[in-house]
Write an enzyme that holds these catalytic residues in place. Structure first.
Site, PDB file in Angstrom:
ATOM      1  N   CYS A  69       0.922  -0.893   0.046  1.00 20.57           N
ATOM      2  CA  CYS A  69      -0.028  -0.051   0.083  1.00 20.57           C
ATOM      3  C   CYS A  69       0.939   1.147  -0.132  1.00 20.57           C
ATOM      4  CB  CYS A  69      -0.958  -0.061   1.129  1.00 20.57           C
ATOM      5  SG  CYS A  69      -0.505   0.092   2.782  1.00 20.57           S
ATOM      6  N   HIS A 102      13.065 -14.082  13.573  1.00 21.42           N
ATOM      7  CA  HIS A 102      12.485 -14.165  14.989  1.00 21.42           C
ATOM      8  C   HIS A 102      11.153 -14.329  15.092  1.00 21.42           C
ATOM      9  CE1 HIS A 102      16.013 -12.099  17.167  1.00 21.42           C
ATOM     10  NE2 HIS A 102      16.707 -12.930  16.254  1.00 21.42           N
TER      11      HIS A 102
HETATM   12  C1  RB5 Z   1      -4.092   5.264   0.278  1.00 26.35           C
HETATM   13  O1  RB5 Z   1      -4.170   6.613   0.177  1.00 26.35           O
HETATM   14  C2  RB5 Z   1      -3.144   4.948   1.725  1.00 26.35           C
HETATM   15  O2  RB5 Z   1      -3.801   5.527   2.722  1.00 26.35           O
HETATM   16  C3  RB5 Z   1      -2.740   3.506   1.707  1.00 26.35           C
HETATM   17  O3  RB5 Z   1      -2.302   3.020   0.546  1.00 26.35           O
HETATM   18  C4  RB5 Z   1      -1.867   3.102   2.856  1.00 26.35           C
HETATM   19  O4  RB5 Z   1      -0.862   3.973   2.903  1.00 26.35           O
HETATM   20  C5  RB5 Z   1      -2.677   3.026   4.245  1.00 26.35           C
HETATM   21  O5  RB5 Z   1      -1.906   2.512   5.279  1.00 26.35           O
END
Ligand code: RB5
Length: 153
Positions: A69, A102
């Site tokens: 993400c 770990h």
């Molecule tokens: C998306 O904008 C962002 O919030 C997501 O990719 C992530 O970083 C969330 O933890």
């Protein structure tokens, strides 16, 4: 014994491009990769992809999973809600190594707004190549599993 070279990978829109590069990288290394999406840069919600990857790992369908993400944080928080998932955020090689040695981490979260595809590939390689050390670390993981059981009551 030949290592299990199956892996499931997922990402939200922020992680999409790095995820695509990681899929290519893994295929070149001979991995059988299941890509659960997202498949473009349209905005999506990262918990949906964390759930797909997390369930496939927790159910034993795949030995390990990877999530990308923006930061690597949200996907890790979400995946860790699933019993049996030990997800970590590692945006550096040493954290990735320690999380395997770990913590026997079975899901790796990375942040595409913090690291590029080249570093993400190196972090992932270290994570895949490091074996769990067992021993005293096993006892500690058993205690984490006990906490999961308490939370379900
Ligand atoms: C998306 O904008 C962002 O919030 C997501 O990719 C992530 O970083 C969330 O933890």
């Amino acid at each position: 014994m030949e290592k299990d070279k199956r892996l499931v990978i997922g990402a939200d829109h922020a992680g999409y491009k790095v995820k695509q590069d990681l899929v290519e990288h893994l295929k070149k290394k001979g991995y059988d990769v299941l890509d659960v999406g997202t498949y473009d840069e349209a905005s999506v919600d990262y918990p949906d992809y964390a759930a797909k990857v997390g369930h496939l790992v927790a159910d034993g369908e795949y030995p390990k999973g990877v999530l990308v993400c923006g930061s690597g944080l949200g996907v890790t928080i979400a995946a860790n809600k699933i019993g049996g998932v030990r997800a970590v955020t590692a945006n550096d090689v040493e954290s990735a190594k320690l999380s395997r040695a770990h913590n026997n981490a079975n899901v790796l979260g990375m942040g595409a707004r913090l690291i590029d595809s080249e570093l993400a590939s190196r972090v992932l390689d270290e994570w895949l190549e490091t074996e769990f050390l067992g021993g005293r670390h096993e006892r500690r993981l058993e205690k984490i599993t006990l906490i999961e059981g308490e939370e379900r009551r």
